[in-house]
Scaffold this active site. Structure first.
Site, PDB file in Angstrom:
ATOM      1  N   CYS A 142       1.040  -1.608  -0.223  1.00  0.00           N
ATOM      2  CA  CYS A 142       0.059  -0.198  -0.066  1.00  0.00           C
ATOM      3  C   CYS A 142       0.647   1.543  -0.013  1.00  0.00           C
ATOM      4  O   CYS A 142       0.696   2.652  -0.686  1.00  0.00           O
ATOM      5  CB  CYS A 142      -1.220   0.174   1.586  1.00  0.00           C
ATOM      6  SG  CYS A 142      -0.170   0.213   3.288  1.00  0.00           S
ATOM      7  N   HIS A 197      -2.109   1.317   7.148  1.00  0.00           N
ATOM      8  CA  HIS A 197      -2.943   0.838   5.638  1.00  0.00           C
ATOM      9  C   HIS A 197      -2.895   2.402   5.091  1.00  0.00           C
ATOM     10  O   HIS A 197      -3.538   3.013   5.790  1.00  0.00           O
ATOM     11  CB  HIS A 197      -3.606  -0.344   5.750  1.00  0.00           C
ATOM     12  CG  HIS A 197      -4.234  -0.219   3.875  1.00  0.00           C
ATOM     13  ND1 HIS A 197      -3.645  -0.786   3.096  1.00  0.00           N
ATOM     14  CD2 HIS A 197      -5.416   0.324   3.320  1.00  0.00           C
ATOM     15  CE1 HIS A 197      -4.292  -1.142   2.015  1.00  0.00           C
ATOM     16  NE2 HIS A 197      -5.144  -0.237   2.124  1.00  0.00           N
ATOM     17  N   HIS A 209      -5.983   1.245  -3.747  1.00  0.00           N
ATOM     18  CA  HIS A 209      -4.690   0.849  -2.900  1.00  0.00           C
ATOM     19  C   HIS A 209      -4.921  -0.190  -3.077  1.00  0.00           C
ATOM     20  O   HIS A 209      -5.106  -0.947  -3.828  1.00  0.00           O
ATOM     21  CB  HIS A 209      -5.916   1.051  -1.409  1.00  0.00           C
ATOM     22  CG  HIS A 209      -6.920   0.286  -1.601  1.00  0.00           C
ATOM     23  ND1 HIS A 209      -7.295  -0.561   0.002  1.00  0.00           N
ATOM     24  CD2 HIS A 209      -7.811   0.014  -2.021  1.00  0.00           C
ATOM     25  CE1 HIS A 209      -7.566  -0.681  -0.145  1.00  0.00           C
ATOM     26  NE2 HIS A 209      -8.581  -1.508  -1.289  1.00  0.00           N
TER      27      HIS A 209
END
Length: 245
Positions: A142, A197, A209
């Site tokens: 990510c 994240h 993402h």
């Protein structure tokens, strides 16, 4: 860098965890060594271990080398191999397939504004598999996705998601708000809310993402009833804006 991609590891042994990757043409500073293993620091300040077999001495002038947009090349020694998006090509390298652009063409090709950054994030890593520590369309995590897209557009971000949260400016805590394209959305699945994240807003309530749950890079609608997206909304720690010069 001798290889198209070199692993950056947490410890000086090949069986240890991947923490990031170095790409062809990147210049690193050697800060320690153990036999054939060297601890290096990249231009983003990120440190890790790699093997000397991946490295070659800096030639100088790497900042002026061409940028790969994904291509197959022939090196001066006759070796043919692929280079991922973001790698650099030595002056003696011939492009056989794909595209590479001169260093001075990067800025006009990758405009320094939020809409252009978001468009690149949606398009250039489409279909990439999730890879912890990865930074290319051949496999990306990510924060690697965020850092590499920003770099193409001349915006500097650190490597890890929690570091990226500190290097950007908070604008809201609502994951489903009407975010500006290229805003970064941060999430945590930990009790202490430490960021784990990150995704990038595309506008119109969408986010791109790289997520293990999705197997790689995907675009989500942040108002969706999907259980995973609903969980993400509850895990949002903040939405931040890039510091675009």
């Amino acid at each position: 860098m001798r290889a198209a991609i070199a692993p950056l590891l947490g410890e000086p042994r090949i069986s240890t965890a991947l923490t990031s990757q170095l790409l062809a043409g990147e210049v690193v500073e050697v800060i320690d060594g153990r036999g054939d293993w060297v601890q290096v620091r990249g231009i983003d300040g990120y440190e890790g271990w790699t093997h000397v077999g991946y490295l070659t001495p800096s030639q100088g002038g790497e900042a002026d080398w061409r940028w790969s947009l994904g291509c197959v090349v022939r090196e001066a020694q006759g070796v043919v191999h692929a280079l991922p998006l973001g790698a650099r090509l030595a002056p003696s390298t011939d492009v056989l397939e794909g595209l590479a652009i001169p260093a001075d063409a990067r800025a006009p090709h990758f405009l320094m504004n939020g809409a252009a950054i978001a468009a690149s994030a949606a398009a250039l890593f489409s279909g990439a598999s999730y890879l912890w520590g990865g930074v290319t369309p051949w496999g990306v995590d990510c924060s690697g996705l965020m850092q590499r897209i920003a770099l193409l557009h001349g915006v500097t971000l650190p490597r890890d998601a929690w570091q990226q949260a500190l290097a950007t400016d908070a604008v809201t805590e609502d994951a489903a708000a009407a975010h500006a394209p290229s805003d970064l959305l941060f999430f945590s699945d930990r009790d202490d809310r430490r960021v784990t994240h990150v995704g990038m807003a595309l506008g119109d309530g969408r986010m791109v993402h790289s997520a293990l749950t999705r197997g790689g890079v995907t675009i989500e609608r942040l108002d969706a009833d999907d259980p995973y997206v609903a969980r993400l909304r509850t895990q949002c720690t903040g939405v931040h804006r890039l510091r675009i010069p």
